[in-house]
Scaffold this active site. Structure first.
Site, PDB file in Angstrom:
ATOM      1  N   ARG A 235     -66.426  89.604  29.569  1.00  0.00           N
ATOM      2  CA  ARG A 235     -67.089  90.646  28.787  1.00  0.00           C
ATOM      3  C   ARG A 235     -66.123  91.808  28.556  1.00  0.00           C
ATOM      4  O   ARG A 235     -65.390  92.220  29.475  1.00  0.00           O
ATOM      5  CB  ARG A 235     -68.318  91.189  29.519  1.00  0.00           C
ATOM      6  CG  ARG A 235     -69.568  90.352  29.312  1.00  0.00           C
ATOM      7  CD  ARG A 235     -70.026  90.372  27.849  1.00  0.00           C
ATOM      8  NE  ARG A 235     -71.166  89.520  27.598  1.00  0.00           N
ATOM      9  CZ  ARG A 235     -71.112  88.227  27.253  1.00  0.00           C
ATOM     10  NH1 ARG A 235     -69.945  87.613  27.129  1.00  0.00           N
ATOM     11  NH2 ARG A 235     -72.219  87.552  26.995  1.00  0.00           N
ATOM     12  N   GLU A 264     -67.977  94.835  19.584  1.00  0.00           N
ATOM     13  CA  GLU A 264     -67.771  93.602  18.803  1.00  0.00           C
ATOM     14  C   GLU A 264     -68.506  93.693  17.485  1.00  0.00           C
ATOM     15  O   GLU A 264     -69.696  94.028  17.491  1.00  0.00           O
ATOM     16  CB  GLU A 264     -68.241  92.379  19.609  1.00  0.00           C
ATOM     17  CG  GLU A 264     -67.378  92.164  20.834  1.00  0.00           C
ATOM     18  CD  GLU A 264     -67.718  90.898  21.641  1.00  0.00           C
ATOM     19  OE1 GLU A 264     -68.622  90.158  21.227  1.00  0.00           O
ATOM     20  OE2 GLU A 264     -67.076  90.674  22.667  1.00  0.00           O
ATOM     21  N   HIS A 282     -64.650  86.144  20.207  1.00  0.00           N
ATOM     22  CA  HIS A 282     -65.730  85.736  21.126  1.00  0.00           C
ATOM     23  C   HIS A 282     -66.093  84.256  20.898  1.00  0.00           C
ATOM     24  O   HIS A 282     -67.227  83.926  20.548  1.00  0.00           O
ATOM     25  CB  HIS A 282     -66.960  86.629  20.931  1.00  0.00           C
ATOM     26  CG  HIS A 282     -67.880  86.631  22.123  1.00  0.00           C
ATOM     27  ND1 HIS A 282     -68.598  87.740  22.515  1.00  0.00           N
ATOM     28  CD2 HIS A 282     -68.209  85.664  23.019  1.00  0.00           C
ATOM     29  CE1 HIS A 282     -69.329  87.450  23.577  1.00  0.00           C
ATOM     30  NE2 HIS A 282     -69.101  86.190  23.911  1.00  0.00           N
TER      31      HIS A 282
END
Ligand SMILES: NC(=O)c1ccc[n+]([C@@H]2O[C@H](COP(=O)([O-])OP(=O)(O)OC[C@H]3O[C@@H](n4cnc5c(N)ncnc54)[C@H](O)[C@@H]3O)[C@@H](O)[C@H]2O)c1
Ligand SMILES: O=C(O)[C@H](O)COP(=O)(O)O
Length: 536
Positions: A235, A264, A282
């Site tokens: 994360r 993000e 991601h």
């Protein structure tokens, strides 16, 4: 706990099997590729369940905008995009599928480590730009190097065993994994301060929490080997991005592989564009296998809850799995009924619940929550259920203490039972506290006694408790059955049963079940000491 899901919203791209499995179970499903905040807030009120990946922010505003939302399903691991506390307060079950994408995330991490060692992405870009830069992209071998794995859960340990195949020495840190367990997969579990100076590569595999935010920062970079390579596929924020950029610029960090970012899509362009940074948007879970597993898992978990077949993958009620077990449903109905009866009889603020017998061992907490549900129904601003009962009780100033005793006192049947005592200092019907005893016979919740007044006189073994009920107390010898019957019939209701207790300190309690509630109790009040009406 009853969960009834008719309509599910999938707010971003999830494997098609998810929709198929839900539809096969008779659930209607609407799918979107990527809903924005406004669309989600506007639509959520139409759905009983929401399924998301990491791209949907399920904020407290979204949850508050829902009307009958019961489940939020995360097709994946991290739930940091979901306001789990707000969901719990609203009685919404949050579930995830933590096993489904572990291997994919581990493999991407290994790819990052290999790419950092050999500058593969940078070399590819250079060659595609028609450059032949053999000197610039010389690398290093992984063999004999030390890899530090911070977080030795599902993904961390898969990364460790794979990198051992390259001859890497693996050390790690995880305060919740015993050293003998990590030794089984070849990782020495060391204190963090011992890890930093030993590692050539460090990879992070913890959730993002206050205790893991900024684990790698200016201060800890100073304790690392010069040129340490860093990977974060867990994360954004576990590695502080500003500190990382400073360490890359100073050469203290020799390269970073990032799949996740503090924001993000990331806005920190100076970090992304650094020549020693390799990065992916991601993608850790973005394989067809992981997506299929996560999509199928979350759909099956929701179907299982709908069918009452058990609870898997719960994030905010893992200790309440028995509340979903069919065997315990009559006991929970008993708790709700005794709570509702207590509340009708006495407006107390202290509740003491004691459960007895092996059958009830382990459901003390769940049972206490059911009692709170009965007491607080219609008294609180949100629909109450097993999940949010303690939160709403606290807000309502209600205190609950629960205990369990294995041995069953004589006044209960062999299967066990419970005592609910409600206390008050406010105005009371009879005394300043009231005790109700109950049990379950067959699968029927029964009232055994009010205080010392028992309903267990042969041939009775307790009074079934449920539906529209009146509880009244009279002086012994005062016969009110005919008056009650007349009043009930006059009100267009029907008397289903009428039972009186043994005598208790001069008073006698009677329980009446009627088909429809009475609008007016004033006539009956002139014949009795007290009378209350409730429904469960
Ligand atoms: N990039 C991706 O697409 C992707 C995919 C899957 C998972 N993830 C993320 O990877 C992370 C790990 O997932 P997992 O399934 O292995 O989780 P996990 O729960 O199995 O393991 C996490 C481990 O971190 C440990 N931990 C907690 N606090 C710690 C601390 N202060 N220091 C060290 N260890 C600590 C826990 O004890 C646990 O063993 C999560 O943040 C998850 O969201 C990312
Ligand atoms: O926590 C996770 O499961 C990963 O971050 C994957 O997220 P995604 O489902 O959005 O790819």
């Amino acid at each position: 706990m009853d969960i009834s899901i008719g309509k599910v919203l999938i707010s971003e791209t999830v494997d098609r099997r998810c929709k198929e499995i839900l539809e096969e179970a008779g659930v209607a499903v609407d799918c979107y590729n990527s809903m924005n905040k406004e669309q989600l807030t506007a639509q959520i009120k139409n759905y009983d369940a929401l399924i998301v990946r990491s791209g949907t922010k399920v904020s407290k505003e979204v949850i508050a905008a829902s009307d009958h939302l019961q489940v939020i399903g995360r097709a994946g691991t991290g739930v940091d995009n979901i306001d789990v506390d707000a969901a719990t307060r609203h009685g919404v079950l949050v579930m995830n599928t933590p096993d489904g994408n572990s291997l994919s995330a581990a493999e991407l991490t290994c790819g990052m480590i290999l790419s950092l060692a050999r500058n593969i992405p940078q070399a590819v870009t250079s060659l595609k730009a028609e450059k032949w830069e053999r000197k610039k992209f010389g690398g290093l071998e992984l063999y004999g190097k030390t890899l530090g794995v911070v977080g030795l859960g599902r993904i961390g340990r898969e990364v460790a065993v794979r990198m051992q195949a390259f001859g890497m020495k693996t050390i790690g840190h995880d305060p919740f994994i015993p050293a003998n367990v990590s030794a089984e997969f070849g990782v020495a579990n060391l204190p963090l301060e011992e890890i930093w100076p030993l590692c050539d590569f460090i990879t992070f595999h913890t959730p993002l929490m206050p205790s893991t935010r900024g684990l790698l920062c200016d201060e800890t970079f100073l304790q690392c080997k010069p040129s340490v390579r860093v990977v974060n596929c867990a994360r954004g924020g576990i590695v502080d991005e500003d500190s990382l950029l400073r360490a890359l610029n100073s050469g203290r960090c020799g390269g970073a592989g990032l799949d996740v970012f503090e924001e993000e899509p990331p806005k920190n362009i100076s970090l992304l564009s650094h020549h020693s940074v390799i990065c992916t948007p991601h993608l850790g879970a973005s394989t067809s296998e992981a997506q299929q597993r996560c999509g199928e898992d979350i759909a099956r978990q929701i179907v299982s809850v709908i069918h009452g077949d058990g609870l898997v993958g719960a994030v905010n009620c893992s200790k309440l799995t028995k509340a979903f077990n069919p065997e315990y449903q009559p006991w929970l109905r008993l708790g709700i009924a005794l709570g509702a009866a207590s509340r009708a009889l006495l407006a107390g603020s202290n509740v003491q619940v004691v459960t007895y017998g092996t059958r009830l061992n382990g459901i003390m907490d769940v049972f206490g929550r059911a009692v709170l549900m009965g007491i607080l129904r219609d008294q609180v601003s949100l629909p109450i259920n097993i999940l949010n009962a303690p939160f709403l009780a606290e807000e309502a100033g209600l205190k609950l203490s629960s205990t369990h005793e294995i041995s069953v006192p004589e006044r209960f049947p062999a299967c066990g039972g419970c005592s609910v005592i409600i206390n008050t200092h406010a105005e009371t019907i009879n005394k300043d506290h009231l005790e109700l005893l109950g049990s379950v016979l067959g699968d029927c919740p029964v009232l055994l006694a009010i205080g010392k007044a028992s309903f267990m006189n042969a041939p009775l073994a307790g009074i079934p408790i449920g539906g529209h009920m009146l509880i009244l107390s009279t002086k012994p010898g005062v016969h009110v059955l005919s008056t009650v019957l007349g009043t009930v019939e006059e009100a267009g209701s029907q008397l289903m049963f009428f039972t009186s207790s043994s005598k208790d300190d001069g008073n006698q309690w009677s329980i009446v079940r009627i088909s429809n509630p009475l609008k007016d109790l004033s006539v009956l009040k002139t014949f009795v000491l007290s009378i209350v009406q409730f429904c469960v």
